[in-house]
Design a protein around this motif. Structure first.
Motif, PDB file in Angstrom:
ATOM      1  N   ALA A 113       0.820  -1.212   0.000  1.00  0.00           N
ATOM      2  CA  ALA A 113       0.000   0.000   0.000  1.00  0.00           C
ATOM      3  C   ALA A 113       0.850   1.257   0.000  1.00  0.00           C
ATOM      4  CB  ALA A 113      -0.933  -0.007   1.212  1.00  0.00           C
ATOM      5  N   VAL A 114       2.000   1.233   0.706  1.00  0.00           N
ATOM      6  CA  VAL A 114       2.840   2.438   0.764  1.00  0.00           C
ATOM      7  C   VAL A 114       3.463   2.763  -0.587  1.00  0.00           C
ATOM      8  CG1 VAL A 114       3.347   2.273   3.225  1.00  0.00           C
ATOM      9  CG2 VAL A 114       4.764   1.020   1.600  1.00  0.00           C
ATOM     10  N   ALA A 115       3.534   1.760  -1.491  1.00  0.00           N
ATOM     11  CA  ALA A 115       4.054   2.038  -2.832  1.00  0.00           C
ATOM     12  C   ALA A 115       3.089   2.902  -3.638  1.00  0.00           C
ATOM     13  CB  ALA A 115       4.315   0.723  -3.582  1.00  0.00           C
ATOM     14  N   LEU A 116       1.843   2.984  -3.172  1.00  0.00           N
ATOM     15  CA  LEU A 116       0.830   3.780  -3.865  1.00  0.00           C
ATOM     16  C   LEU A 116       0.736   5.202  -3.323  1.00  0.00           C
ATOM     17  CD1 LEU A 116      -2.017   1.077  -3.996  1.00  0.00           C
ATOM     18  CD2 LEU A 116      -0.329   1.618  -5.767  1.00  0.00           C
ATOM     19  N   VAL A 117       1.653   5.567  -2.409  1.00  0.00           N
ATOM     20  CA  VAL A 117       1.600   6.912  -1.815  1.00  0.00           C
ATOM     21  C   VAL A 117       1.649   8.009  -2.874  1.00  0.00           C
ATOM     22  CG1 VAL A 117       2.888   8.553  -0.394  1.00  0.00           C
ATOM     23  CG2 VAL A 117       2.442   6.255   0.454  1.00  0.00           C
ATOM     24  N   PRO A 118       2.567   7.983  -3.857  1.00  0.00           N
ATOM     25  CA  PRO A 118       2.571   9.068  -4.858  1.00  0.00           C
ATOM     26  C   PRO A 118       1.239   9.202  -5.597  1.00  0.00           C
ATOM     27  CG  PRO A 118       4.599   7.795  -4.988  1.00  0.00           C
ATOM     28  CD  PRO A 118       3.691   7.037  -4.078  1.00  0.00           C
ATOM     29  N   MET A 119       0.662   8.062  -6.003  1.00  0.00           N
ATOM     30  CA  MET A 119      -0.621   8.127  -6.691  1.00  0.00           C
ATOM     31  C   MET A 119      -1.711   8.655  -5.768  1.00  0.00           C
ATOM     32  SD  MET A 119      -2.881   5.017  -8.313  1.00  0.00           S
ATOM     33  CE  MET A 119      -3.356   4.460  -6.668  1.00  0.00           C
ATOM     34  N   ALA A 120      -1.684   8.223  -4.508  1.00  0.00           N
ATOM     35  CA  ALA A 120      -2.709   8.661  -3.561  1.00  0.00           C
ATOM     36  C   ALA A 120      -2.603  10.160  -3.286  1.00  0.00           C
ATOM     37  CB  ALA A 120      -2.582   7.872  -2.260  1.00  0.00           C
ATOM     38  N   ILE A 121      -1.370  10.690  -3.253  1.00  0.00           N
ATOM     39  CA  ILE A 121      -1.198  12.126  -3.038  1.00  0.00           C
ATOM     40  C   ILE A 121      -1.777  12.914  -4.210  1.00  0.00           C
ATOM     41  CG2 ILE A 121       0.520  13.959  -2.865  1.00  0.00           C
ATOM     42  CD1 ILE A 121       2.252  12.081  -1.245  1.00  0.00           C
ATOM     43  N   VAL A 122      -1.553  12.418  -5.431  1.00  0.00           N
ATOM     44  CA  VAL A 122      -2.111  13.083  -6.611  1.00  0.00           C
ATOM     45  C   VAL A 122      -3.642  13.090  -6.540  1.00  0.00           C
ATOM     46  CG1 VAL A 122      -2.376  12.920  -9.109  1.00  0.00           C
ATOM     47  CG2 VAL A 122      -0.130  12.563  -8.062  1.00  0.00           C
ATOM     48  N   LEU A 123      -4.227  11.986  -6.077  1.00  0.00           N
ATOM     49  CA  LEU A 123      -5.683  11.866  -6.056  1.00  0.00           C
ATOM     50  C   LEU A 123      -6.326  12.626  -4.898  1.00  0.00           C
ATOM     51  CD1 LEU A 123      -6.091   8.063  -6.886  1.00  0.00           C
ATOM     52  CD2 LEU A 123      -6.530  10.000  -8.408  1.00  0.00           C
ATOM     53  N   PHE A 124      -5.685  12.578  -3.701  1.00  0.00           N
ATOM     54  CA  PHE A 124      -6.347  13.089  -2.498  1.00  0.00           C
ATOM     55  C   PHE A 124      -5.558  14.149  -1.748  1.00  0.00           C
ATOM     56  CE2 PHE A 124      -7.587   8.602  -3.079  1.00  0.00           C
ATOM     57  CZ  PHE A 124      -8.964   8.746  -3.212  1.00  0.00           C
ATOM     58  N   GLY A 125      -4.342  14.490  -2.202  1.00  0.00           N
ATOM     59  CA  GLY A 125      -3.520  15.393  -1.416  1.00  0.00           C
ATOM     60  C   GLY A 125      -2.871  14.645  -0.270  1.00  0.00           C
ATOM     61  N   ILE A 126      -2.465  15.363   0.774  1.00  0.00           N
ATOM     62  CA  ILE A 126      -1.793  14.713   1.900  1.00  0.00           C
ATOM     63  C   ILE A 126      -2.660  14.712   3.149  1.00  0.00           C
ATOM     64  CG2 ILE A 126       0.507  15.259   1.034  1.00  0.00           C
ATOM     65  CD1 ILE A 126       0.630  17.482   3.163  1.00  0.00           C
ATOM     66  N   GLU A 127      -3.937  14.904   2.998  1.00  0.00           N
ATOM     67  CA  GLU A 127      -4.819  14.918   4.159  1.00  0.00           C
ATOM     68  C   GLU A 127      -5.274  13.505   4.513  1.00  0.00           C
ATOM     69  OE1 GLU A 127      -5.104  17.624   5.929  1.00  0.00           O
ATOM     70  OE2 GLU A 127      -3.805  18.593   4.450  1.00  0.00           O
ATOM     71  N   LEU A 128      -6.235  13.403   5.434  1.00  0.00           N
ATOM     72  CA  LEU A 128      -6.660  12.112   5.956  1.00  0.00           C
ATOM     73  C   LEU A 128      -7.252  11.208   4.888  1.00  0.00           C
ATOM     74  CD1 LEU A 128      -8.264  13.169   9.370  1.00  0.00           C
ATOM     75  CD2 LEU A 128      -6.060  12.077   8.987  1.00  0.00           C
ATOM     76  N   GLU A 129      -7.873  11.799   3.865  1.00  0.00           N
ATOM     77  CA  GLU A 129      -8.484  10.962   2.820  1.00  0.00           C
ATOM     78  C   GLU A 129      -7.444  10.082   2.146  1.00  0.00           C
ATOM     79  OE1 GLU A 129      -8.927  14.135   3.200  1.00  0.00           O
ATOM     80  OE2 GLU A 129     -11.076  14.433   3.563  1.00  0.00           O
ATOM     81  N   MET A 130      -6.235  10.620   1.961  1.00  0.00           N
ATOM     82  CA  MET A 130      -5.169   9.842   1.344  1.00  0.00           C
ATOM     83  C   MET A 130      -4.798   8.645   2.221  1.00  0.00           C
ATOM     84  SD  MET A 130      -1.621   9.267   1.655  1.00  0.00           S
ATOM     85  CE  MET A 130      -0.974  10.704   2.495  1.00  0.00           C
ATOM     86  N   GLN A 131      -4.691   8.870   3.527  1.00  0.00           N
ATOM     87  CA  GLN A 131      -4.376   7.778   4.439  1.00  0.00           C
ATOM     88  C   GLN A 131      -5.488   6.720   4.442  1.00  0.00           C
ATOM     89  OE1 GLN A 131      -2.920   8.930   8.372  1.00  0.00           O
ATOM     90  NE2 GLN A 131      -2.716  11.034   7.634  1.00  0.00           N
ATOM     91  N   MET A 132      -6.728   7.169   4.462  1.00  0.00           N
ATOM     92  CA  MET A 132      -7.852   6.232   4.460  1.00  0.00           C
ATOM     93  C   MET A 132      -7.839   5.358   3.216  1.00  0.00           C
ATOM     94  SD  MET A 132     -10.988   8.570   5.897  1.00  0.00           S
ATOM     95  CE  MET A 132     -10.889   9.407   7.474  1.00  0.00           C
ATOM     96  N   PHE A 133      -7.523   5.976   2.086  1.00  0.00           N
ATOM     97  CA  PHE A 133      -7.461   5.227   0.831  1.00  0.00           C
ATOM     98  C   PHE A 133      -6.397   4.134   0.913  1.00  0.00           C
ATOM     99  CE2 PHE A 133      -5.183   4.834  -3.259  1.00  0.00           C
ATOM    100  CZ  PHE A 133      -6.195   4.288  -4.037  1.00  0.00           C
ATOM    101  N   LEU A 134      -5.216   4.475   1.393  1.00  0.00           N
ATOM    102  CA  LEU A 134      -4.135   3.499   1.472  1.00  0.00           C
ATOM    103  C   LEU A 134      -4.442   2.400   2.483  1.00  0.00           C
ATOM    104  CD1 LEU A 134      -1.063   5.908   1.361  1.00  0.00           C
ATOM    105  CD2 LEU A 134      -1.908   4.456  -0.481  1.00  0.00           C
ATOM    106  N   ILE A 135      -5.019   2.779   3.612  1.00  0.00           N
ATOM    107  CA  ILE A 135      -5.386   1.786   4.629  1.00  0.00           C
ATOM    108  C   ILE A 135      -6.439   0.834   4.077  1.00  0.00           C
ATOM    109  CG2 ILE A 135      -6.488   1.490   6.888  1.00  0.00           C
ATOM    110  CD1 ILE A 135      -5.198   4.229   7.628  1.00  0.00           C
ATOM    111  N   ALA A 136      -7.420   1.372   3.370  1.00  0.00           N
ATOM    112  CA  ALA A 136      -8.451   0.520   2.780  1.00  0.00           C
ATOM    113  C   ALA A 136      -7.859  -0.443   1.763  1.00  0.00           C
ATOM    114  CB  ALA A 136      -9.534   1.382   2.132  1.00  0.00           C
ATOM    115  N   ILE A 137      -6.912   0.039   0.942  1.00  0.00           N
ATOM    116  CA  ILE A 137      -6.267  -0.818  -0.049  1.00  0.00           C
ATOM    117  C   ILE A 137      -5.538  -1.979   0.627  1.00  0.00           C
ATOM    118  CG2 ILE A 137      -4.370  -0.911  -1.711  1.00  0.00           C
ATOM    119  CD1 ILE A 137      -6.833   0.280  -2.916  1.00  0.00           C
ATOM    120  N   ALA A 138      -4.860  -1.682   1.739  1.00  0.00           N
ATOM    121  CA  ALA A 138      -4.097  -2.723   2.432  1.00  0.00           C
ATOM    122  C   ALA A 138      -5.001  -3.710   3.167  1.00  0.00           C
ATOM    123  CB  ALA A 138      -3.125  -2.078   3.416  1.00  0.00           C
TER     124      ALA A 138
END
Length: 265
Positions: A113-138
Motif C-alpha cells: 500500500a505504501v508504494a501507492l503513496v505518490p498516486m494517492a497524493i495526486v488523487l487526495f492530497g496529503i490529508e486524511l483521505e489519502m491515508q484512508m485510501f491506502l489503509i483501505a487498499i491494504a
C-alpha cells in the motif's frame, strides 16, 4: 460455568504475566543501553521517553497526532470492511465470481500500500483521505480472503436446508452463511486492523500527512530522539489496545461457535 473467584484469579494471573512481560521488556531495553548495544547518546532512557511523552501530550503535539492516526485508521478500516466483506461473500458463494476475480486479486494483493503513496497524493492530497485510501487498499485483501474462506467453509447442507424451508438468497446469507462465517470474518478483521495501523504510520512517514508518523519525522529532524521513541511507544500501545479490544469482541461474537465446536468433539 466458572465461579467468580476462579475468574478473578485467572484475570489476576493474566495481569501479573502482562506486567511481568512489560517489566522484562523495560529491563532488557535498559540493559542494552547500559552495555552499549544501543548507544545511550542517541537512545534515551525509559524515564526520558516517558517524560517526553508527557511533555508532548501537555504541549498539544501528541494528542492531535494520535487523533489523526486513529481517525485515518478507523475510516480506512471501515471502508475496507464495506468493500471486502460483501465481495468476500460474493466470491465465496459464486464459483463464477471467484474465477472471474481470482487473477485480479492475485495481481493486486502483493502490491504494498505504501508504494501507492505518490498516486494517492495526486488523487487526495496529503490529508486524511489519502491515508484512508491506502489503509483501505491494504486491509481489503485480508478481509476479502478471510470472508471468502469462512463462506466456503459453511456446510452446504445448511444452505440446502435453508433453501428447502423457502428462504431466498438474501435471507439464506443473513441467517445461515453470515453466522457460520463470523469467526473467520472476525479473525480477518483483527489482522486487518493491525495492518491498517502499520500502513497509517508508514503513509505519514513518507508523505508528511498529519499523524504519529509525521510527528516522528519532524521530531527526528529536530533532534528530539526522546519524542521519536515516545511516538514509537504510543504506536505500540495503540496496536496492542486495538488487538486486545478486537480479540475480546471476537470472543464475544464468535465464542459460542468455538464452544459448540469443542462440544461436538
Amino acid at each position: 460455568m466458572p465461579s467468580l473467584p476462579t475468574e478473578l484469579s485467572t484475570g489476576a494471573r493474566r495481569t501479573f504475566k502482562a506486567l511481568a512481560g512489560l517489566a522484562l521488556l523495560v529491563a532488557t531495553f535498559e540493559v542494552l543501553r547500559a552495555t552499549g548495544v544501543m548507544p545511550s547518546t542517541s537512545v534515551p532512557s525509559t524515564t526520558a521517553i516517558f517524560d517526553a511523552l508527557m511533555t508532548s501530550v501537555s504541549e498539544g503535539d501528541m494528542g492531535p497526532a494520535i487523533g489523526n492516526t486513529a481517525l485515518a485508521w478507523f475510516g480506512g478500516l471501515l471502508l475496507a470492511c464495506a468493500i471486502g466483506i460483501p465481495l468476500g461473500i460474493l466470491v465465496g458463494l459464486s464459483d463464477w465470481a471467484d474465477s472471474a476475480t481470482r487473477r485480479a486479486v492475485e495481481a493486486l494483493r502483493p502490491v504494498p500500500a505504501v508504494a501507492l503513496v505518490p498516486m494517492a497524493i495526486v488523487l487526495f492530497g496529503i490529508e486524511l483521505e489519502m491515508q484512508m485510501f491506502l489503509i483501505a487498499i491494504a486491509c481489503v485483501w485480508p478481509l476479502l480472503l478471510g470472508t471468502r474462506g469462512g463462506v466456503r467453509a459453511v456446510d452446504p447442507q445448511q444452505i440446502d436446508t435453508a433453501r428447502s424451508f423457502g428462504l431466498g438468497p438474501v435471507a439464506t446469507v443473513r441467517r445461515v452463511v453470515l453466522p457460520a462465517a463470523i469467526p473467520a470474518i472476525a479473525t480477518a478483521l483483527r489482522l486487518s486492523a493491525s495492518l491498517g495501523l502499520v500502513v497509517a504510520v508508514g503513509a505519514q512517514l513518507i508523505s508528511g500527512s498529519p499523524g504519529l508518523g509525521n510527528l516522528l519525522v519532524t521530531s527526528q529532524n529536530a533532534g528530539r530522539n526522546d519524542v521519536v521513541w515516545a511516538c514509537l511507544l504510543v504506536t505500540g500501545v495503540f496496536g496492542v489496545t486495538i488487538n486486545l479490544l478486537l480479540a475480546a469482541a471476537e470472543r464475544g461474537v464468535a465464542g459460542w461457535q468455538q464452544l459448540s465446536t469443542e462440544g461436538r468433539r
